[in-house]
Motif scaffolding. Sequence first.
Motif, PDB file in Angstrom:
ATOM      1  N   THR A  41      -9.043   1.694  -5.796  1.00  0.00           N
ATOM      2  CA  THR A  41      -8.576   1.785  -4.408  1.00  0.00           C
ATOM      3  C   THR A  41      -8.252   0.406  -3.845  1.00  0.00           C
ATOM      4  OG1 THR A  41     -10.028   3.714  -4.165  1.00  0.00           O
ATOM      5  CG2 THR A  41      -9.113   2.764  -2.161  1.00  0.00           C
ATOM      6  N   ALA A  42      -9.083  -0.593  -4.151  1.00  0.00           N
ATOM      7  CA  ALA A  42      -8.783  -1.961  -3.715  1.00  0.00           C
ATOM      8  C   ALA A  42      -7.492  -2.462  -4.337  1.00  0.00           C
ATOM      9  CB  ALA A  42      -9.943  -2.884  -4.078  1.00  0.00           C
ATOM     10  N   SER A  43      -7.221  -2.054  -5.563  1.00  0.00           N
ATOM     11  CA  SER A  43      -5.966  -2.440  -6.194  1.00  0.00           C
ATOM     12  C   SER A  43      -4.764  -1.844  -5.464  1.00  0.00           C
ATOM     13  CB  SER A  43      -5.966  -1.982  -7.654  1.00  0.00           C
ATOM     14  OG  SER A  43      -4.721  -2.212  -8.265  1.00  0.00           O
ATOM     15  N   MET A  44      -4.889  -0.611  -5.037  1.00  0.00           N
ATOM     16  CA  MET A  44      -3.790  -0.002  -4.288  1.00  0.00           C
ATOM     17  C   MET A  44      -3.592  -0.679  -2.931  1.00  0.00           C
ATOM     18  SD  MET A  44      -2.574   2.211  -6.340  1.00  0.00           S
ATOM     19  CE  MET A  44      -3.009   1.002  -7.623  1.00  0.00           C
ATOM     20  N   MET A  45      -4.671  -1.140  -2.314  1.00  0.00           N
ATOM     21  CA  MET A  45      -4.536  -1.856  -1.044  1.00  0.00           C
ATOM     22  C   MET A  45      -3.855  -3.202  -1.252  1.00  0.00           C
ATOM     23  SD  MET A  45      -8.222  -0.940   0.701  1.00  0.00           S
ATOM     24  CE  MET A  45      -7.824  -1.740   2.235  1.00  0.00           C
ATOM     25  N   TRP A  46      -4.134  -3.858  -2.355  1.00  0.00           N
ATOM     26  CA  TRP A  46      -3.419  -5.106  -2.672  1.00  0.00           C
ATOM     27  C   TRP A  46      -1.941  -4.837  -2.923  1.00  0.00           C
ATOM     28  CZ3 TRP A  46      -7.217  -8.060  -6.385  1.00  0.00           C
ATOM     29  CH2 TRP A  46      -8.234  -8.630  -5.602  1.00  0.00           C
ATOM     30  N   MET A  47      -1.654  -3.682  -3.479  1.00  0.00           N
ATOM     31  CA  MET A  47      -0.253  -3.338  -3.707  1.00  0.00           C
ATOM     32  C   MET A  47       0.487  -3.155  -2.384  1.00  0.00           C
ATOM     33  SD  MET A  47       1.840  -2.822  -6.312  1.00  0.00           S
ATOM     34  CE  MET A  47       0.838  -2.315  -7.715  1.00  0.00           C
ATOM     35  N   LEU A  48      -0.231  -2.689  -1.361  1.00  0.00           N
ATOM     36  CA  LEU A  48       0.406  -2.510  -0.057  1.00  0.00           C
ATOM     37  C   LEU A  48       0.832  -3.833   0.565  1.00  0.00           C
ATOM     38  CD1 LEU A  48      -1.713   0.290   1.681  1.00  0.00           C
ATOM     39  CD2 LEU A  48       0.639   0.443   0.857  1.00  0.00           C
ATOM     40  N   ILE A  49       0.082  -4.904   0.320  1.00  0.00           N
ATOM     41  CA  ILE A  49       0.434  -6.204   0.890  1.00  0.00           C
ATOM     42  C   ILE A  49       1.288  -7.014  -0.081  1.00  0.00           C
ATOM     43  CG2 ILE A  49      -1.597  -6.267   2.367  1.00  0.00           C
ATOM     44  CD1 ILE A  49      -2.925  -8.136   0.406  1.00  0.00           C
ATOM     45  N   GLN A  50       1.871  -6.326  -1.073  1.00  0.00           N
ATOM     46  CA  GLN A  50       2.819  -6.912  -2.013  1.00  0.00           C
ATOM     47  C   GLN A  50       2.185  -7.989  -2.901  1.00  0.00           C
ATOM     48  OE1 GLN A  50       6.251  -8.225   0.150  1.00  0.00           O
ATOM     49  NE2 GLN A  50       6.733  -6.170   0.946  1.00  0.00           N
ATOM     50  N   ALA A  51       0.903  -7.832  -3.213  1.00  0.00           N
ATOM     51  CA  ALA A  51       0.241  -8.691  -4.200  1.00  0.00           C
ATOM     52  C   ALA A  51       0.172  -7.927  -5.511  1.00  0.00           C
ATOM     53  CB  ALA A  51      -1.142  -9.093  -3.712  1.00  0.00           C
ATOM     54  N   GLU A  52       1.343  -7.736  -6.128  1.00  0.00           N
ATOM     55  CA  GLU A  52       1.430  -6.869  -7.301  1.00  0.00           C
ATOM     56  C   GLU A  52       0.652  -7.426  -8.490  1.00  0.00           C
ATOM     57  OE1 GLU A  52       4.067  -8.060  -5.748  1.00  0.00           O
ATOM     58  OE2 GLU A  52       5.041  -6.358  -4.747  1.00  0.00           O
ATOM     59  N   PHE A  53       0.703  -8.737  -8.668  1.00  0.00           N
ATOM     60  CA  PHE A  53       0.028  -9.328  -9.831  1.00  0.00           C
ATOM     61  C   PHE A  53      -1.480  -9.121  -9.757  1.00  0.00           C
ATOM     62  CE2 PHE A  53      -2.034 -13.015 -11.840  1.00  0.00           C
ATOM     63  CZ  PHE A  53      -1.603 -12.831 -13.139  1.00  0.00           C
ATOM     64  N   LEU A  54      -2.079  -9.422  -8.604  1.00  0.00           N
ATOM     65  CA  LEU A  54      -3.523  -9.219  -8.438  1.00  0.00           C
ATOM     66  C   LEU A  54      -3.893  -7.748  -8.567  1.00  0.00           C
ATOM     67  CD1 LEU A  54      -4.276 -11.669  -5.489  1.00  0.00           C
ATOM     68  CD2 LEU A  54      -4.736 -12.006  -7.921  1.00  0.00           C
ATOM     69  N   SER A  55      -3.044  -6.882  -8.066  1.00  0.00           N
ATOM     70  CA  SER A  55      -3.315  -5.452  -8.157  1.00  0.00           C
ATOM     71  C   SER A  55      -3.340  -4.976  -9.607  1.00  0.00           C
ATOM     72  CB  SER A  55      -2.261  -4.682  -7.361  1.00  0.00           C
ATOM     73  OG  SER A  55      -2.450  -3.292  -7.497  1.00  0.00           O
ATOM     74  N   LEU A  56      -2.352  -5.406 -10.381  1.00  0.00           N
ATOM     75  CA  LEU A  56      -2.302  -4.990 -11.782  1.00  0.00           C
ATOM     76  C   LEU A  56      -3.422  -5.620 -12.596  1.00  0.00           C
ATOM     77  CD1 LEU A  56       1.555  -5.125 -12.405  1.00  0.00           C
ATOM     78  CD2 LEU A  56       0.121  -3.115 -12.049  1.00  0.00           C
ATOM     79  N   VAL A  57      -3.756  -6.867 -12.285  1.00  0.00           N
ATOM     80  CA  VAL A  57      -4.861  -7.517 -13.001  1.00  0.00           C
ATOM     81  C   VAL A  57      -6.171  -6.800 -12.721  1.00  0.00           C
ATOM     82  CG1 VAL A  57      -6.257  -9.617 -13.052  1.00  0.00           C
ATOM     83  CG2 VAL A  57      -3.781  -9.775 -13.209  1.00  0.00           C
ATOM     84  N   LEU A  58      -6.387  -6.380 -11.485  1.00  0.00           N
ATOM     85  CA  LEU A  58      -7.613  -5.655 -11.141  1.00  0.00           C
ATOM     86  C   LEU A  58      -7.714  -4.339 -11.898  1.00  0.00           C
ATOM     87  CD1 LEU A  58     -10.151  -5.596  -9.379  1.00  0.00           C
ATOM     88  CD2 LEU A  58      -8.815  -4.499  -7.602  1.00  0.00           C
ATOM     89  N   VAL A  59      -6.588  -3.641 -12.038  1.00  0.00           N
ATOM     90  CA  VAL A  59      -6.604  -2.366 -12.760  1.00  0.00           C
ATOM     91  C   VAL A  59      -6.791  -2.585 -14.252  1.00  0.00           C
ATOM     92  CG1 VAL A  59      -5.234  -0.348 -13.367  1.00  0.00           C
ATOM     93  CG2 VAL A  59      -5.256  -1.161 -11.016  1.00  0.00           C
ATOM     94  N   ILE A  60      -6.036  -3.534 -14.816  1.00  0.00           N
ATOM     95  CA  ILE A  60      -6.053  -3.723 -16.268  1.00  0.00           C
ATOM     96  C   ILE A  60      -7.359  -4.351 -16.732  1.00  0.00           C
ATOM     97  CG2 ILE A  60      -4.930  -4.928 -18.180  1.00  0.00           C
ATOM     98  CD1 ILE A  60      -2.303  -4.687 -16.642  1.00  0.00           C
ATOM     99  N   VAL A  61      -7.810  -5.400 -16.038  1.00  0.00           N
ATOM    100  CA  VAL A  61      -8.972  -6.151 -16.501  1.00  0.00           C
ATOM    101  C   VAL A  61     -10.273  -5.454 -16.111  1.00  0.00           C
ATOM    102  CG1 VAL A  61     -10.193  -8.347 -16.360  1.00  0.00           C
ATOM    103  CG2 VAL A  61      -7.698  -8.312 -16.460  1.00  0.00           C
ATOM    104  N   TYR A  62     -10.435  -5.148 -14.820  1.00  0.00           N
ATOM    105  CA  TYR A  62     -11.714  -4.602 -14.359  1.00  0.00           C
ATOM    106  C   TYR A  62     -11.830  -3.107 -14.631  1.00  0.00           C
ATOM    107  CZ  TYR A  62     -13.064  -8.942 -12.113  1.00  0.00           C
ATOM    108  OH  TYR A  62     -13.436 -10.233 -11.875  1.00  0.00           O
ATOM    109  N   VAL A  63     -10.857  -2.337 -14.169  1.00  0.00           N
ATOM    110  CA  VAL A  63     -10.937  -0.888 -14.351  1.00  0.00           C
ATOM    111  C   VAL A  63     -10.717  -0.514 -15.807  1.00  0.00           C
ATOM    112  CG1 VAL A  63      -9.988   1.329 -13.644  1.00  0.00           C
ATOM    113  CG2 VAL A  63     -10.196  -0.512 -11.979  1.00  0.00           C
ATOM    114  N   GLY A  64      -9.742  -1.146 -16.449  1.00  0.00           N
ATOM    115  CA  GLY A  64      -9.393  -0.755 -17.805  1.00  0.00           C
ATOM    116  C   GLY A  64     -10.281  -1.308 -18.887  1.00  0.00           C
ATOM    117  N   ALA A  65     -10.999  -2.389 -18.617  1.00  0.00           N
ATOM    118  CA  ALA A  65     -11.789  -3.013 -19.681  1.00  0.00           C
ATOM    119  C   ALA A  65     -13.251  -3.191 -19.272  1.00  0.00           C
ATOM    120  CB  ALA A  65     -11.177  -4.369 -20.055  1.00  0.00           C
TER     121      ALA A  65
END
Length: 208
Positions: A41-65
């Motif tokens: 959910t925090a990743s989606m909120m970062w996506m709203l403020i156009q911080a796409e890189f941080l959003s994807l890193v949060l999903v891939i690194v923290y959620v995915g690994a």
Amino acid sequence: MSFDSILFYLLALVLVVAAFRVILSTSPVTGVLHLILTFFTASMMWMLIQAEFLSLVLVIVYVGAVMVLFLFVVMMLDMRPEGLKAGLKVYLPLGLTIGGIMVLEMAFVVLRSWGHAPALQPPADNFDNTLALGTAMYTQFSYAVQVGGLILLVGMIAAIALTMRKRADYKRTTPSKQVRVNPADRVRMVHMQAVVDTPAAESEGAEK
């Protein structure tokens, strides 16, 4: 109210509820699953403020690994809820005090800067937030990045040391004993008679 504002408040509600479930759930597996939902959910909120890189890193690194690894570790450890609640009453006042101080600090900072926060300027068409983030990390905040990496390294070494101590299910290596070892005590030469197989044709002729 715009669609982005409605989506922000909806994601914020899910984030707060999931964060409370992390600390209030009785099952460790349930807590880890809600923590995964919190990160997503925090990743989606970062996506709203156009911080796409941080959003994807949060999903891939923290959620995915990282969180999936935590989930497997918690499931393999087979934690009992009874053992987790053993010292709850003892540490509950201290935990509530520290949590209250943290909430007051965050509320003070947010309320003080709420009315003075400038409006976000729309980014330029050629703006690359990944380049801007990398430039800031390795130029202006390079010392902080190095200190953070050192702290993580110390934490990793400490976690390994605390995990491996007082365990009897693994082999310890002592270099001083390895240097003083005698080869005769480790290797034994055994002399055995050679065994020669008789060909099948010769054996049949011998029988006739």
